[in-house]
Design a protein around this motif. Structure first.
Motif, PDB file in Angstrom:
ATOM      1  N   ARG A  40      38.737  23.858  31.473  1.00 31.32           N
ATOM      2  CA  ARG A  40      39.366  24.089  32.778  1.00 31.32           C
ATOM      3  C   ARG A  40      40.653  24.899  32.703  1.00 31.32           C
ATOM      4  O   ARG A  40      41.244  25.218  33.730  1.00 31.32           O
ATOM      5  N   ARG A  41      41.095  25.267  31.508  1.00 31.71           N
ATOM      6  CA  ARG A  41      42.363  25.986  31.382  1.00 31.71           C
ATOM      7  C   ARG A  41      42.215  27.178  30.438  1.00 31.71           C
ATOM      8  O   ARG A  41      41.377  27.192  29.544  1.00 31.71           O
ATOM      9  N   LEU A  42      43.088  28.169  30.666  1.00 26.38           N
ATOM     10  CA  LEU A  42      43.111  29.360  29.820  1.00 26.38           C
ATOM     11  C   LEU A  42      44.536  29.867  29.692  1.00 26.38           C
ATOM     12  O   LEU A  42      45.384  29.616  30.562  1.00 26.38           O
ATOM     13  N   LEU A  43      44.786  30.585  28.612  1.00 27.64           N
ATOM     14  CA  LEU A  43      46.024  31.338  28.472  1.00 27.64           C
ATOM     15  C   LEU A  43      45.766  32.744  28.969  1.00 27.64           C
ATOM     16  O   LEU A  43      44.733  33.343  28.645  1.00 27.64           O
ATOM     17  N   ASP A  55      45.117  26.896  35.125  1.00 31.30           N
ATOM     18  CA  ASP A  55      43.761  26.379  35.249  1.00 31.30           C
ATOM     19  C   ASP A  55      42.875  27.427  35.905  1.00 31.30           C
ATOM     20  O   ASP A  55      43.341  28.493  36.305  1.00 31.30           O
ATOM     21  N   PHE A  56      41.593  27.128  36.000  1.00 26.00           N
ATOM     22  CA  PHE A  56      40.642  28.115  36.486  1.00 26.00           C
ATOM     23  C   PHE A  56      40.846  28.464  37.957  1.00 26.00           C
ATOM     24  O   PHE A  56      40.269  29.436  38.448  1.00 26.00           O
ATOM     25  N   ASP A  57      41.657  27.675  38.656  1.00 22.14           N
ATOM     26  CA  ASP A  57      41.946  27.974  40.057  1.00 22.14           C
ATOM     27  C   ASP A  57      43.287  28.674  40.241  1.00 22.14           C
ATOM     28  O   ASP A  57      43.704  28.950  41.360  1.00 22.14           O
ATOM     29  N   GLY A  58      43.982  28.945  39.127  1.00 21.36           N
ATOM     30  CA  GLY A  58      45.245  29.664  39.194  1.00 21.36           C
ATOM     31  C   GLY A  58      46.480  28.804  39.265  1.00 21.36           C
ATOM     32  O   GLY A  58      47.589  29.329  39.340  1.00 21.36           O
ATOM     33  N   ALA A  59      46.313  27.482  39.246  1.00 21.20           N
ATOM     34  CA  ALA A  59      47.469  26.581  39.222  1.00 21.20           C
ATOM     35  C   ALA A  59      47.973  26.443  37.787  1.00 21.20           C
ATOM     36  O   ALA A  59      47.248  26.731  36.824  1.00 21.20           O
ATOM     37  N   THR A  91      38.040  33.948  34.926  1.00 20.59           N
ATOM     38  CA  THR A  91      37.560  32.575  35.040  1.00 20.59           C
ATOM     39  C   THR A  91      36.069  32.499  35.348  1.00 20.59           C
ATOM     40  O   THR A  91      35.384  31.578  34.877  1.00 20.59           O
ATOM     41  N   GLU A  92      35.548  33.454  36.109  1.00 21.38           N
ATOM     42  CA  GLU A  92      34.125  33.409  36.423  1.00 21.38           C
ATOM     43  C   GLU A  92      33.284  33.693  35.181  1.00 21.38           C
ATOM     44  O   GLU A  92      32.240  33.072  34.969  1.00 21.38           O
ATOM     45  N   LEU A  93      33.751  34.625  34.358  1.00 18.32           N
ATOM     46  CA  LEU A  93      33.060  34.866  33.091  1.00 18.32           C
ATOM     47  C   LEU A  93      33.096  33.627  32.204  1.00 18.32           C
ATOM     48  O   LEU A  93      32.087  33.255  31.589  1.00 18.32           O
ATOM     49  N   LEU A  94      34.249  32.980  32.129  1.00 20.54           N
ATOM     50  CA  LEU A  94      34.374  31.791  31.287  1.00 20.54           C
ATOM     51  C   LEU A  94      33.533  30.640  31.832  1.00 20.54           C
ATOM     52  O   LEU A  94      32.987  29.838  31.062  1.00 20.54           O
TER      53      LEU A  94
END
Length: 251
Positions: free
Chosen positions: A43-46, A69-73, A93-96
């Protein structure tokens, strides 16, 4: 100021920051455009974010790489203090979300790739031992996403993912390129190869030549030199080359 928990990701922030600077040094993105992301969990990315002292991609520091997170928070307290994710975060995020085999996504605006596509020139395996990984990538096909839009929501990102299918790279018409891989290093090196093929194609066509794919017999003779050479050694070169580029720039 990053929290103590967030500083545990320091080495991965450094990797993404170096990748951003390599991307700029290679001319894949100019000015403040372009970004690279790295999956941390489900659910998270750098990702490189824009901060209060924005200087452009070529001057990215680890502090510019933020956990979201994947929603930008923000993915941890304080991660977005003074920073904002790129407008095209959904591209990453959609690719991930849809492709669990990848952990890194690059988006850039290489002029030669854009120009070649607009000129009707596709990315093809026109070389052989000149760039073996790039030739193999091109032989598998580099699709084109036909919309030159800012990929700012999940609907537009899903369209791009559908155009990309299961390929590692997609050209975005009148826009740029997206490269996805299991590692940040591989995502960057793929984009460099595509850019190199586009530049060669433009030079050949401009000189009056005709683009010809490498014969299948020659393609079959190209050895797989392994990740130790194709990725590890190539990446060390990119970092060393970057140091030379940075050292030559006035402060």
């Amino acid at each position: 100021m990053l929290t103590p928990a967030s500083t545990e990701l320091r080495s991965r922030r450094e990797l993404v920051a170096h990748a951003c600077r390599v991307m700029a040094g290679r001319g894949l993105a100019d000015g403040i455009l372009g970004h690279i992301s790295l999956r941390i969990d489900d659910r998270r990315l750098l990702i490189r974010c824009r901060g209060p002292q924005e200087r452009g991609l070529g001057y990215t520091t680890p502090d510019d790489v933020r956990l979201v997170d994947f929603d930008g928070a923000e993915g941890a307290p304080g991660e977005l203090d003074g920073y904002s994710p790129p407008n095209e975060l959904p591209l990453h995020t959609e690719l991930l979300r849809q492709r669990p085999e990848i952990d890194a996504v690059l988006h850039a605006h290489p002029p030669d790739v854009v120009a070649a596509d607009l000129a009707g020139i596709s990315i093809r395996p026109i070389v052989g031992a000149f760039d073996i990984p790039g030739t193999r990538l091109a032989a598998g096909g580099v699709p084109v996403h036909p919309r030159g839009v800012l990929i700012r929501n999940r609907r537009l990102a899903d369209e791009m993912v559908r155009s990309m299918a299961d390929r590692p790279v997609v050209v975005l018409r009148a826009h740029g390129v997206t490269s996805a891989a299991a590692t940040v290093e591989q995502a960057v090196l793929q984009a460099i190869s595509v850019d190199g093929l586009a530049r060669l194609s433009l030079r050949i066509v401009s000189a009056g030549g005709t683009l010809l794919d490498l014969p299948d017999t020659d393609l079959a003779e190209l050895p797989d030199l392994g990740a130790g050479f194709n990725t590890d050694t190539a990446w060390r070169h990119e970092l060393a080359r970057l140091c030379g580029v940075v050292a030559s720039k006035p402060l």
